[in-house]
Design a protein around this motif. Structure first.
Motif, PDB file in Angstrom:
ATOM      1  N   VAL A 146       0.837  -1.196   0.000  1.00 13.20           N
ATOM      2  CA  VAL A 146       0.000   0.000   0.000  1.00 13.20           C
ATOM      3  C   VAL A 146       0.879   1.256   0.000  1.00 13.20           C
ATOM      4  N   LYS A 147       0.638   2.090  -1.010  1.00 11.21           N
ATOM      5  CA  LYS A 147       1.397   3.338  -1.135  1.00 11.21           C
ATOM      6  C   LYS A 147       0.656   4.439  -0.393  1.00 11.21           C
ATOM      7  N   TYR A 148       1.311   5.003   0.610  1.00  7.72           N
ATOM      8  CA  TYR A 148       0.731   6.173   1.282  1.00  7.72           C
ATOM      9  C   TYR A 148       1.868   6.978   1.886  1.00  7.72           C
ATOM     10  N   ASN A 149       1.526   7.953   2.736  1.00 13.08           N
ATOM     11  CA  ASN A 149       2.550   8.922   3.148  1.00 13.08           C
ATOM     12  C   ASN A 149       3.393   8.484   4.335  1.00 13.08           C
ATOM     13  N   ALA A 150       3.374   7.202   4.688  1.00  8.14           N
ATOM     14  CA  ALA A 150       4.150   6.761   5.848  1.00  8.14           C
ATOM     15  C   ALA A 150       4.792   5.405   5.582  1.00  8.14           C
ATOM     16  N   GLY A 151       5.426   5.299   4.467  1.00 12.41           N
ATOM     17  CA  GLY A 151       5.949   3.980   4.104  1.00 12.41           C
ATOM     18  C   GLY A 151       7.421   3.811   4.369  1.00 12.41           C
TER      19      GLY A 151
ATOM     20  N   ASP B  32      -1.422   2.681  -4.842  1.00  9.47           N
ATOM     21  CA  ASP B  32      -2.643   3.037  -4.119  1.00  9.47           C
ATOM     22  C   ASP B  32      -3.848   2.842  -5.047  1.00  9.47           C
ATOM     23  N   ASP B  33      -3.636   2.088  -6.115  1.00 11.46           N
ATOM     24  CA  ASP B  33      -4.696   1.824  -7.088  1.00 11.46           C
ATOM     25  C   ASP B  33      -5.650   0.761  -6.539  1.00 11.46           C
ATOM     26  N   LYS B  34      -6.916   1.119  -6.471  1.00  9.46           N
ATOM     27  CA  LYS B  34      -7.935   0.262  -5.869  1.00  9.46           C
ATOM     28  C   LYS B  34      -8.018  -1.109  -6.547  1.00  9.46           C
TER      29      LYS B  34
ATOM     30  N   LYS C 140      -7.616   8.347   4.527  1.00  8.13           N
ATOM     31  CA  LYS C 140      -9.012   8.755   4.302  1.00  8.13           C
ATOM     32  C   LYS C 140      -9.146   9.598   3.045  1.00  8.13           C
ATOM     33  N   SER C 141      -8.187  10.508   2.861  1.00  6.53           N
ATOM     34  CA  SER C 141      -8.274  11.404   1.703  1.00  6.53           C
ATOM     35  C   SER C 141      -8.205  10.617   0.394  1.00  6.53           C
ATOM     36  N   LYS C 142      -7.586   9.445   0.437  1.00  6.59           N
ATOM     37  CA  LYS C 142      -7.466   8.614  -0.773  1.00  6.59           C
ATOM     38  C   LYS C 142      -8.479   7.462  -0.770  1.00  6.59           C
ATOM     39  N   ASN C 143      -9.387   7.470   0.210  1.00  5.25           N
ATOM     40  CA  ASN C 143     -10.358   6.384   0.385  1.00  5.25           C
ATOM     41  C   ASN C 143      -9.703   5.022   0.581  1.00  5.25           C
ATOM     42  N   LEU C 144      -8.442   5.055   1.050  1.00  5.31           N
ATOM     43  CA  LEU C 144      -7.748   3.787   1.275  1.00  5.31           C
ATOM     44  C   LEU C 144      -8.211   3.133   2.579  1.00  5.31           C
ATOM     45  N   ASP C 145      -8.785   3.930   3.474  1.00 12.34           N
ATOM     46  CA  ASP C 145      -9.238   3.365   4.756  1.00 12.34           C
ATOM     47  C   ASP C 145     -10.303   2.300   4.531  1.00 12.34           C
ATOM     48  N   GLU C 146     -11.313   2.644   3.736  1.00  9.84           N
ATOM     49  CA  GLU C 146     -12.381   1.684   3.450  1.00  9.84           C
ATOM     50  C   GLU C 146     -11.870   0.491   2.667  1.00  9.84           C
TER      51      GLU C 146
ATOM     52  N   GLU D  95      -3.382   6.497  20.833  1.00 11.09           N
ATOM     53  CA  GLU D  95      -3.109   7.697  21.640  1.00 11.09           C
ATOM     54  C   GLU D  95      -2.267   8.707  20.876  1.00 11.09           C
ATOM     55  N   GLU D  96      -1.560   8.241  19.858  1.00  9.24           N
ATOM     56  CA  GLU D  96      -0.733   9.158  19.080  1.00  9.24           C
ATOM     57  C   GLU D  96      -1.646  10.073  18.263  1.00  9.24           C
ATOM     58  N   GLY D  97      -1.697  11.329  18.638  1.00 12.36           N
ATOM     59  CA  GLY D  97      -2.566  12.287  17.950  1.00 12.36           C
ATOM     60  C   GLY D  97      -4.049  12.006  18.163  1.00 12.36           C
ATOM     61  N   ASN D  98      -4.415  11.248  19.248  1.00 16.88           N
ATOM     62  CA  ASN D  98      -5.828  10.894  19.510  1.00 16.88           C
ATOM     63  C   ASN D  98      -6.538  10.458  18.242  1.00 16.88           C
ATOM     64  N   THR D  99      -6.044   9.411  17.646  1.00 16.37           N
ATOM     65  CA  THR D  99      -6.495   9.049  16.307  1.00 16.37           C
ATOM     66  C   THR D  99      -7.436   7.848  16.298  1.00 16.37           C
ATOM     67  N   ASN D 100      -8.580   8.009  15.666  1.00 19.11           N
ATOM     68  CA  ASN D 100      -9.433   6.858  15.391  1.00 19.11           C
ATOM     69  C   ASN D 100      -8.874   6.167  14.159  1.00 19.11           C
ATOM     70  N   CYS D 101      -8.558   4.872  14.307  1.00 16.13           N
ATOM     71  CA  CYS D 101      -7.885   4.167  13.219  1.00 16.13           C
ATOM     72  C   CYS D 101      -8.857   3.250  12.492  1.00 16.13           C
ATOM     73  N   LEU D 102      -8.354   2.237  11.806  1.00 13.56           N
ATOM     74  CA  LEU D 102      -9.196   1.432  10.921  1.00 13.56           C
ATOM     75  C   LEU D 102     -10.145   0.489  11.667  1.00 13.56           C
ATOM     76  N   GLY D 103      -9.781   0.082  12.879  1.00 15.40           N
ATOM     77  CA  GLY D 103     -10.698  -0.723  13.692  1.00 15.40           C
ATOM     78  C   GLY D 103     -10.819  -2.185  13.291  1.00 15.40           C
ATOM     79  N   ILE D 104      -9.831  -2.708  12.566  1.00 19.29           N
ATOM     80  CA  ILE D 104      -9.856  -4.136  12.234  1.00 19.29           C
ATOM     81  C   ILE D 104      -9.673  -4.947  13.513  1.00 19.29           C
ATOM     82  N   PHE D 105      -8.713  -4.534  14.331  1.00 25.04           N
ATOM     83  CA  PHE D 105      -8.526  -5.117  15.659  1.00 25.04           C
ATOM     84  C   PHE D 105      -9.097  -4.137  16.680  1.00 25.04           C
ATOM     85  N   GLU D 106      -9.714  -4.694  17.749  1.00 23.48           N
ATOM     86  CA  GLU D 106     -10.319  -3.837  18.773  1.00 23.48           C
ATOM     87  C   GLU D 106      -9.273  -3.105  19.623  1.00 23.48           C
TER      88      GLU D 106
END
Lengths: 251, 193
Positions: free
Chosen positions: B6-11, B31-33, B58-64, B88-99
């Motif tokens: 997956v190509k994104y800004n933190a690779g 990042d091609d669907k 999210k901006s690239k709809n890669l989350d979904e 906790e890093e940046g109080n971030t809601n993430c993808l939620g695959i794992f609880e």
């Protein structure tokens, strides 16, 4: 338990590994990629590549060499030497480096540490400090040990960590090249004063020196060059010896 | 075998690509669907900061896209943390695959944890041929709590999840691409899943 790390350092000049004493009298010590592969096989935990000519000769990137190294070794490595901008770092990380180290440029522009930490994360920002004990204190030196500053090493280490440095690579110029052991006092002081790992460098001559810097100097990692290059100490023997001395080590 | 990263800004993309090359796999960074959803395996790497990475995904709809992948997916380091519910890093809601929640290391330890640490209580085929208490290379300040999805544990001041698995989703906090022969074994195991 997290282990102490053994880190061979390769000083690079014009794409070759070199070694000098007290930063002078540079001698050829082989092909960096071949040496890197060999060190990884022997059980080195990490590698550091320092382009020692970079600052003086304003030579920029090592990116081709970095890519060759990254293709061939499966342990982490840090690249340093003449790095002075976010762009330099971006190129090296994209070439396959895991971490970069900054030295002179960070002293001249401490904001660089903050910019790098914000952009790439503290985990890849290593602050290298060349330090020398004189007039009853440890001072920071620049440009590969050629230029003295008025900064005290302890103050600079603390400031750099506050700015976002994720690790400190501390080289004692008094010890470097002497093979009389690492600088235990300053390493211990820095390690206790900051909450990031400290890599001790300069002075390794035998296996006891490594034991001492871990046990008494509170170093998280120990870096050496010539004792590994010239096969005076084998990494497997060193690691076995440290393990036997109850130091947590990856074997 | 079609493997995508997956190509994104933190690779830490290069390292992963090279590690795959060493085991004979030529992967595509994209990042091609279409490419991602039709790959046999997907690797979700990551070095960086959680909130900006999530924002970018999210901006690239890669989350979904990522949460709906059906083939084996391997998250690495920040990739694993982003696959959890909250960081906790940046109080971030993430993808939620794992609880799991992602928390900052606290106490009398150095942060980030940088270096080689052991993994134990290993589960699933991802750890086939990897011995208990094997050393892996870690670089991180935040950790995933233990949960029913834990397939490897590590201790650094606290015992935490160094690896997670749920259905087709696998994740490792350490860097297999930098963890010498044992890390290479894990990547080979993932490719064989």
């Amino acid at each position: 338990m997290i282990t102490k790390r053994i880190i061979p350092c390769l000083d690079i000049k014009d794409g070759r590994t070199v070694k000098g004493i007290n930063f002078e009298n540079i001698k050829d010590a082989g092909d960096p990629v071949e040496l890197a592969i060999e060190y990884a096989k022997q059980g080195a935990d990490e590698l550091v590549f320092l382009d020692i000519t970079a600052t003086n000769e304003k030579r920029k990137t090592l990116s081709e060499l970095v890519t060759r190294i990254a293709k061939h070794i499966n342990i982490p490595f840090t690249v340093g030497g003449g790095i002075s901008s976010v762009e330099d770092v971006s190129i090296l990380l994209n070439s396959g480096a895991d971490k970069i180290s900054v030295n002179t440029s960070a002293v001249k522009n401490p904001q660089l540490i903050k910019d790098l930490a914000n952009q790439f994360g503290s985990q890849c920002v290593v602050l290298a400090i060349d330090t020398k004990f004189e007039d009853n204190d440890w001072f920071v030196y620049l440009n590969g040990g050629r230029v003295k500053t008025d900064f005290k090493t302890m103050d600079w280490a603390k400031q750099a960590v506050a700015l976002g440095a994720g690790e400190i690579l501390l080289t004692s110029m008094n010890n470097d090249g002497t093979k009389n052991g690492f600088a235990i006092d300053i390493t211990k002081q820095i390690s206790e004063a900051v909450n990031v790992p400290v890599i001790a460098s300069g002075g390794a001559g035998n296996m006891q020196h490594f034991k001492n810097i871990f046990k008494n100097g509170k170093a998280d990692a120990a870096l050496a060059a010539s004792v590994f290059h010239y096969k005076e100490i084998g990494i497997p023997e060193l690691k076995t010896y440290l393990k036997e001395n109850n130091i947590e080590i990856r074997l | 075998m079609k493997v995508s990263i997956v190509k994104y800004n933190a690779g830490n993309v290069q390292s992963v690509l090279f590690a795959l090359e060493r085991i004979g796999i030529s992967a595509t960074v994209t990042d091609d669907k279409e490419v991602l959803t039709t790959s046999d395996k997907v690797i979700f790497p990551g070095v960086g900061e959680a909130s900006s990475a999530m924002q970018y995904l999210k901006s690239k709809n890669l989350d979904e896209l990522i949460v709906n992948l059906k083939q084996p997916v391997l998250g690495i380091c920040l990739g694993m943390q982003l696959m959890c519910k909250y960081s906790e890093e940046g109080n971030t809601n993430c993808l939620g695959i794992f609880e799991n929640h992602i928390k900052l290391f606290k106490g009398d330890i150095k942060v980030p944890q940088i270096g080689w640490n052991t993994i134990y209580d290993l589960k699933t085929n991802l750890y086939e041929g990897i011995k208990e208490n094997e050393y892996m290379y870690f670089v991180h300040s935040y950790y995933a709590e233990l949960s029913e999805y834990t397939i490897a544990k590590t201790n650094y001041g606290i015992e935490y999840s160094s690896s997670l698995q749920k259905n087709n989703f696998y994740a490792a906090q350490f860097h297999p691409e930098k963890s010498s022969d044992a890390g290479q074994q894990l990547l080979e195991n993932f490719i064989k899943l």
